[in-house]
Design an enzyme around this catalytic site. Structure first.
Site: not given
Ligand code: EPU
Length: 421
Positions: A24-25, A118, A308, A400
């Site tokens: 998915k991701n 979220c 996850d 989802r």
């Molecule tokens: N963060 C920041 N600033 C940013 C971006 C992130 O402070 O600009 C912080 C976030 O607040 C969080 C941490 O960094 O505390 C990690 O966030 P990240 O950006 O890596 O998460 P994401 O990209 O929003 C993806 C996956 C998530 C998964 C996380 C961590 C996708 C679409 N989503 O989210 O997947 O948990 O990486 O591995 O790729 C799921 O599939 O259930 C899911 C939540």
């Protein structure tokens, strides 16, 4: 759909094989990447899950012509019909933020809805926006929207992510693919989905060095072409079935279309717990034997233990003999499953970012509620172990991100039904 629920009659032996779907991701950023070209992009092994369907719908609204046929998706955006994501679509899935980078790079203008709060905690996007601003994008933020303008195109940057972010790295990578000059992105997330996006962009004509390392160097192109791409298997689905197979004595499960290396961190935790795991190139078998030992685990960016798979491990640890400890380092509100598991008889105490799980506790079925995607999987796993009937409400959360989980578990011998009301 929002009223869907899952009914499970627990304590069935799981045995046989289960096939892992595409990730998915990986699907979410890669479908968004089809905005970078006017040519056709063809994807294989796309999971049919709700978040991916929403992304497909978002792209159709922007002008994409596409076909979603079983696990194959063909998508082409010859011209843009809009550069704005309607609020109701953008709010349905946070992943629509992944549209921002490729859309502003292609079109010089993008308006996307601001990802709201979220269920699993703060999910900031400041690094996405900081990187795009450095590329020359003017960004205006309102309460509901992010509006991006780049009248003169995007410029290459040398940017170091202050902390690892998966979608942040993906967004800037896609934007850099059409920027002028050579971009260097440092301290990039190492999740395999970022590497898979690099493979797609490379097939589309991008020049990228450093795949699967923290430093990605991207030479921007004036245009990209179409491509054919097969998605990597979903490592979180893989891990979820490995944990499902570990739940009770005498299960014998083979997980197919797997890449065991992606879940090394989970497999070593399971070995410590006392589960017998064997791996081949693309298969994993799990056998359960004897008592389970408690463990201490903390979630970390890849290749560390994934956030996850934290909720699902919590369910398993309710059956270990002793107190286990899990520290959640990635998100600040990701223990909501603990309250629901306790309703079934678990003994979990949460102190801010640490959960103490006291095992071994018998679980007995009742009605519980899924709060988020991975929590929903943890509750389903608990239902498989519980005595009697468990009903998981708000099952949309599971749909989802897991392709036909009730069907796949039924195939392994579970008594589980999805009910749409
Ligand atoms: N963060 C920041 N600033 C940013 C971006 C992130 O402070 O600009 C912080 C976030 O607040 C969080 C941490 O960094 O505390 C990690 O966030 P990240 O950006 O890596 O998460 P994401 O990209 O929003 C993806 C996956 C998530 C998964 C996380 C961590 C996708 C679409 N989503 O989210 O997947 O948990 O990486 O591995 O790729 C799921 O599939 O259930 C899911 C939540």
């Amino acid at each position: 759909m929002n009223n869907a629920k899952i009914v499970i009659h627990g304590k069935q032996k799981l045995c046989g094989s289960v096939r892992i779907s595409g990730a998915k991701n990986a699907a979410l950023p890669e479908l968004a990447a089809s905005l970078l070209t006017a040519d056709e992009v063809h994807f294989q092994s796309v999971p049919q899950v709700e978040d991916v369907k929403v992304m497909f719908h978002v792209l159709e609204n922007l002008g994409a012509q596409g076909i979603f046929n079983a696990d194959a998706v063909t998508i082409q955006v010859p011209t843009l019909k809009s550069a704005e994501i309607p609020n109701e679509l953008g709010k349905t899935s946070r992943a629509s933020i992944l549209i921002l980078g490729p859309l502003v790079a292609r079109n010089g203008y993008a308006k996307v809805s601001r990802p709201g709060g979220c269920a699993i905690g703060d999910r900031k996007i400041d690094f996405h926006l900081q990187g795009l601003r450095e590329m020359g994008v003017t960004i205006r933020e309102t309460a509901d929207h992010i509006i991006a303008n780049a009248d003169n195109g995007l410029q290459a940057i040398d940017y170091t992510f202050p902390n690892k972010t998966v979608t942040g790295a993906e967004n800037l990578l896609m934007a850099a693919a059409l920027a002028q000059g050579q971009t260097i992105l440092r301290n990039c997330a190492l999740e395999p989905e970022v590497g898979d996006l690099v493979d797609l962009l490379t097939a589309m004509g991008s020049h990228i060095h450093g795949k699967n390392t923290e430093t990605l160097t991207i030479t921007g192109q004036n245009r990209l072409n179409g491509a054919r791409h097969t998605l990597i298997p979903d490592r979180i689905e893989m891990g979820t079935y490995v944990i499902a197979a570990s739940l009770r004595g005498n299960n014998e499960v083979m997980i197919e279309n797997a890449i065991p290396e992606y879940i090394d961190s989970l497999l070593s935790v399971l070995t410590e717990i006392g589960i017998e795991v064997s791996t081949w190139d693309d298969k994993i078998t799990v056998r359960t034997r004897g008592p389970l030992c408690p463990v201490e685990v903390e979630t970390l960016p890849y290749p560390g233990y994934p956030t996850d798979l934290q909720a699902q491990l919590t369910t398993l640890l309710t059956q270990a003999d002793g107190v286990s400890k899990i520290k959640e380092n990635i998100f600040n509100n990701r223990f909501q499953h603990a309250v629901e598991l306790n309703k079934l008889g678990a003994s979990i105490q949460v102190d801010r970012d640490v959960a103490f799980i006291k095992g071994k506790t018998p679980l007995s079925g009742r009605t519980i509620r899924a709060t988020d995607l991975r929590a929903s999987a943890a509750l389903v796993l608990a239902g498989l172990m519980a005595e009697g009937q468990t009903v998981v409400e708000n099952a949309y959360q599971l749909l989802r991100g897991y392709e036909d989980m009730p069907g796949k578990l039924r195939q392994l011998g579970a008594n589980i039904t999805l009910i749409h009301e």
